[in-house]
Design an enzyme around this catalytic site. Sequence first.
Site, PDB file in Angstrom:
ATOM      1  CB  THR A 137      80.230  93.270  87.637  1.00 44.10           C
ATOM      2  OG1 THR A 137      79.568  92.035  87.837  1.00 44.10           O
ATOM      3  CG2 THR A 137      80.825  93.230  86.234  1.00 44.10           C
ATOM      4  CG  ASP A 138      79.839  89.050  91.021  1.00 43.58           C
ATOM      5  OD1 ASP A 138      79.220  89.555  90.054  1.00 43.58           O
ATOM      6  OD2 ASP A 138      79.257  88.426  91.935  1.00 43.58           O
ATOM      7  CD  GLU A 139      76.889  89.625  86.090  1.00 38.87           C
ATOM      8  OE1 GLU A 139      76.725  89.263  84.927  1.00 38.87           O
ATOM      9  OE2 GLU A 139      75.993  90.161  86.772  1.00 38.87           O
ATOM     10  CE1 TYR A 163      77.250  95.079  83.068  1.00 40.92           C
ATOM     11  CE2 TYR A 163      77.216  92.938  84.153  1.00 40.92           C
ATOM     12  CZ  TYR A 163      77.360  94.316  84.214  1.00 40.92           C
ATOM     13  OH  TYR A 163      77.633  94.929  85.422  1.00 40.92           O
ATOM     14  CE  LYS A 167      81.237  97.243  84.597  1.00 41.88           C
ATOM     15  NZ  LYS A 167      81.068  98.708  84.820  1.00 41.88           N
ATOM     16  CE  LYS A 202      70.148  95.170  85.715  1.00 40.40           C
ATOM     17  NZ  LYS A 202      70.966  96.225  86.249  1.00 40.40           N
TER      18      LYS A 202
HETATM   19  P1  NAD Z   1      72.074 101.264  86.049  1.00 42.06           P
HETATM   20  O1  NAD Z   1      71.827 100.642  84.732  1.00 42.06           O
HETATM   21  O2  NAD Z   1      70.973 101.361  87.049  1.00 42.06           O
HETATM   22  O3  NAD Z   1      72.622 102.759  85.854  1.00 42.06           O
HETATM   23  C1  NAD Z   1      73.559 103.103  84.870  1.00 42.06           C
HETATM   24  C2  NAD Z   1      73.585 104.628  84.760  1.00 42.06           C
HETATM   25  O4  NAD Z   1      74.576 104.986  83.759  1.00 42.06           O
HETATM   26  C3  NAD Z   1      72.254 105.234  84.304  1.00 42.06           C
HETATM   27  O5  NAD Z   1      71.953 106.387  85.064  1.00 42.06           O
HETATM   28  C4  NAD Z   1      72.505 105.597  82.843  1.00 42.06           C
HETATM   29  O6  NAD Z   1      71.714 106.690  82.386  1.00 42.06           O
HETATM   30  C5  NAD Z   1      73.990 105.946  82.874  1.00 42.06           C
HETATM   31  N1  NAD Z   1      74.633 105.793  81.560  1.00 42.06           N
HETATM   32  C6  NAD Z   1      74.531 104.729  80.706  1.00 42.06           C
HETATM   33  N2  NAD Z   1      75.234 104.969  79.590  1.00 42.06           N
HETATM   34  C7  NAD Z   1      75.824 106.193  79.742  1.00 42.06           C
HETATM   35  C8  NAD Z   1      76.671 106.993  78.930  1.00 42.06           C
HETATM   36  N3  NAD Z   1      77.067 106.565  77.713  1.00 42.06           N
HETATM   37  N4  NAD Z   1      77.071 108.201  79.396  1.00 42.06           N
HETATM   38  C9  NAD Z   1      76.661 108.638  80.618  1.00 42.06           C
HETATM   39  N5  NAD Z   1      75.847 107.932  81.427  1.00 42.06           N
HETATM   40  C10 NAD Z   1      75.430 106.722  81.002  1.00 42.06           C
HETATM   41  O7  NAD Z   1      73.320 100.480  86.642  1.00 42.06           O
HETATM   42  P2  NAD Z   1      73.686 100.112  88.152  1.00 42.06           P
HETATM   43  O8  NAD Z   1      73.048  98.831  88.505  1.00 42.06           O
HETATM   44  O9  NAD Z   1      73.496 101.309  89.002  1.00 42.06           O
HETATM   45  O10 NAD Z   1      75.249  99.822  87.983  1.00 42.06           O
HETATM   46  C11 NAD Z   1      76.204 100.866  88.096  1.00 42.06           C
HETATM   47  C12 NAD Z   1      77.589 100.300  87.868  1.00 42.06           C
HETATM   48  O11 NAD Z   1      77.847  99.274  88.828  1.00 42.06           O
HETATM   49  C13 NAD Z   1      77.777  99.659  86.487  1.00 42.06           C
HETATM   50  O12 NAD Z   1      79.065  99.998  86.020  1.00 42.06           O
HETATM   51  C14 NAD Z   1      77.651  98.169  86.759  1.00 42.06           C
HETATM   52  O13 NAD Z   1      78.412  97.431  85.837  1.00 42.06           O
HETATM   53  C15 NAD Z   1      78.230  98.074  88.155  1.00 42.06           C
HETATM   54  N6  NAD Z   1      77.734  96.967  88.979  1.00 42.06           N
HETATM   55  C16 NAD Z   1      76.382  96.766  89.130  1.00 42.06           C
HETATM   56  C17 NAD Z   1      75.932  95.728  89.952  1.00 42.06           C
HETATM   57  C18 NAD Z   1      74.449  95.485  90.192  1.00 42.06           C
HETATM   58  O14 NAD Z   1      74.094  94.505  90.837  1.00 42.06           O
HETATM   59  N7  NAD Z   1      73.569  96.343  89.716  1.00 42.06           N
HETATM   60  C19 NAD Z   1      76.856  94.902  90.619  1.00 42.06           C
HETATM   61  C20 NAD Z   1      78.226  95.146  90.440  1.00 42.06           C
HETATM   62  C21 NAD Z   1      78.643  96.189  89.627  1.00 42.06           C
HETATM   63  P1  TYD Z   2      69.739  89.906  87.296  1.00 44.13           P
HETATM   64  O1  TYD Z   2      69.008  90.707  88.321  1.00 44.13           O
HETATM   65  O2  TYD Z   2      69.438  90.157  85.848  1.00 44.13           O
HETATM   66  O3  TYD Z   2      71.296  90.052  87.596  1.00 44.13           O
HETATM   67  P2  TYD Z   2      72.573  89.276  86.950  1.00 44.13           P
HETATM   68  O4  TYD Z   2      72.173  88.546  85.737  1.00 44.13           O
HETATM   69  O5  TYD Z   2      73.481  90.427  86.661  1.00 44.13           O
HETATM   70  O6  TYD Z   2      73.083  88.372  88.030  1.00 44.13           O
HETATM   71  O7  TYD Z   2      69.455  88.373  87.557  1.00 44.13           O
HETATM   72  C1  TYD Z   2      69.800  87.761  88.779  1.00 44.13           C
HETATM   73  C2  TYD Z   2      69.541  86.286  88.633  1.00 44.13           C
HETATM   74  O8  TYD Z   2      68.133  86.072  88.461  1.00 44.13           O
HETATM   75  C3  TYD Z   2      70.208  85.683  87.403  1.00 44.13           C
HETATM   76  O9  TYD Z   2      70.681  84.369  87.737  1.00 44.13           O
HETATM   77  C4  TYD Z   2      69.080  85.589  86.383  1.00 44.13           C
HETATM   78  C5  TYD Z   2      67.853  85.374  87.247  1.00 44.13           C
HETATM   79  N1  TYD Z   2      66.584  85.937  86.701  1.00 44.13           N
HETATM   80  C6  TYD Z   2      65.440  85.143  86.660  1.00 44.13           C
HETATM   81  O10 TYD Z   2      65.468  83.961  87.072  1.00 44.13           O
HETATM   82  N2  TYD Z   2      64.287  85.685  86.171  1.00 44.13           N
HETATM   83  C7  TYD Z   2      64.217  86.965  85.696  1.00 44.13           C
HETATM   84  O11 TYD Z   2      63.133  87.399  85.207  1.00 44.13           O
HETATM   85  C8  TYD Z   2      65.398  87.781  85.770  1.00 44.13           C
HETATM   86  C9  TYD Z   2      65.384  89.211  85.286  1.00 44.13           C
HETATM   87  C10 TYD Z   2      66.565  87.230  86.297  1.00 44.13           C
END
Ligand code: NAD
Ligand code: TYD
Length: 364
Positions: A137-139, A163, A167, A202
């Site tokens: 992630t960019d975070e 988190y 990561k 989210k």
């Molecule tokens: P998500 O939470 O929707 O899915 C995570 C998946 O991992 C789920 O299916 C869960 O059951 C599985 N999982 C969790 N713990 C596990 C374990 N111990 N063993 C096996 N499986 C396990 O997450 P996402 O949003 O799809 O993100 C996927 C990846 O991308 C993550 O590594 C996250 O850090 C990264 N990422 C997400 C975003 C975003 O905006 N969502 C952005 C950049 C990077």
């Molecule tokens: P989120 O979807 O949790 O992603 P991340 O924290 O990984 O960027 O949140 C996106 C942005 O939205 C973040 O700045 C937090 C904000 N946010 C709210 O303002 N209200 C909410 O209820 C949630 C879940 C997030």
Amino acid sequence: MLLKSPIVVTGGAGFIGSNFVLQWLAEQQTNVTVLDNLTYAGNLENLTSVEKDKRYHFVLGDIVDGGSMRQLLDEQRPGAVVHFAAESHVDRSILGPAEFIRTNIEGTFQLLEAVRGYWSELPTPQQRAFRFLHVSTDEVYGSLTPTALAFTEETPYAPNSPYSASKAASDHLVRAYYHTYGLPVLTTNCSNNYGPHQFPEKLIPLVVLNALKGLPIPVYGDGQNVRDWLFVTDHCDGIRTVLERGVPGQTYNIGGRQEMSNLDLVQQICIVLDELKPTEKPYASLITFVKDRPGHDRRYAMNTSKIERELGWQPRETFAGGLRKTIQWYLDNPEWVEHVTSGSYREWIDLQYEPSSLTGAAKR
Ligand code: NAD
Ligand code: TYD
């Protein structure tokens, strides 16, 4: 050549992982084994459309269980492992960081060990072709001021939430396995994704579903925190590009060059909903400012020149187009929503927000 091998996808039942698996099966020829322990965020309904596809296999398992991971690799003989499995929600990491340390750090370590054992016993040509792609992630780069330059792959790590710290730790382990053992790893750091199958804790799906129910739309703080949004299929496409053409040991930023404040984003969602599902009052009247997230990063922005220049990847979806598709998907899939918003989802909402979110106040 690499994309002709079978692959193992960890976390393939989650939001991005399931979109990746569907894209892979639509565009590549080879087998995919999904390894997932189906936490609250993992949902096999995300993969229903491919459950009869002979190239797709699902294995229930935990990445922390290194012995089972090694057994899986020995059985499936993949040419690549794409590692999505993680705890992924910042707010949950604030309320309970332990699971993030367990899965994101310990789990990635155990998986790396299993992969190293499997890889080291491969014949040399397969060893050279093998890839471990770590999805990050960019975070990990921390927070930007409003006018600072966007994150590059050289930006020092400065994670601010449990988190992002977990990561960051996993990214460092992956890097170390390249430098120490020569494991052919690739890391992608991506900005905020949106699209179908995102669990509605989210921001984007939470806003859509609260709005449809007439509940307050909670915006943290002053709503001026900025995120860079990328449509999920563009992220998946970027991962496949890195898998095919990325240089082992390198990291690649992926992003949408779509920076916007949370308030701006929420207002755009309301405007699309006003058009697709009109009600008496505009949805924007539900916007409610709530208590801020502790340590809330002010701004993320990604410089994606490296992947564009070196690997020829670019996002295809516009933000307006992607947002409309996403909202339409949630409108078209009430059963999926119904299934994921019962049980543990209810418990989370009660823990995170004031009673039924009706006062609009975030707890903490
Ligand atoms: P998500 O939470 O929707 O899915 C995570 C998946 O991992 C789920 O299916 C869960 O059951 C599985 N999982 C969790 N713990 C596990 C374990 N111990 N063993 C096996 N499986 C396990 O997450 P996402 O949003 O799809 O993100 C996927 C990846 O991308 C993550 O590594 C996250 O850090 C990264 N990422 C997400 C975003 C975003 O905006 N969502 C952005 C950049 C990077
Ligand atoms: P989120 O979807 O949790 O992603 P991340 O924290 O990984 O960027 O949140 C996106 C942005 O939205 C973040 O700045 C937090 C904000 N946010 C709210 O303002 N209200 C909410 O209820 C949630 C879940 C997030």
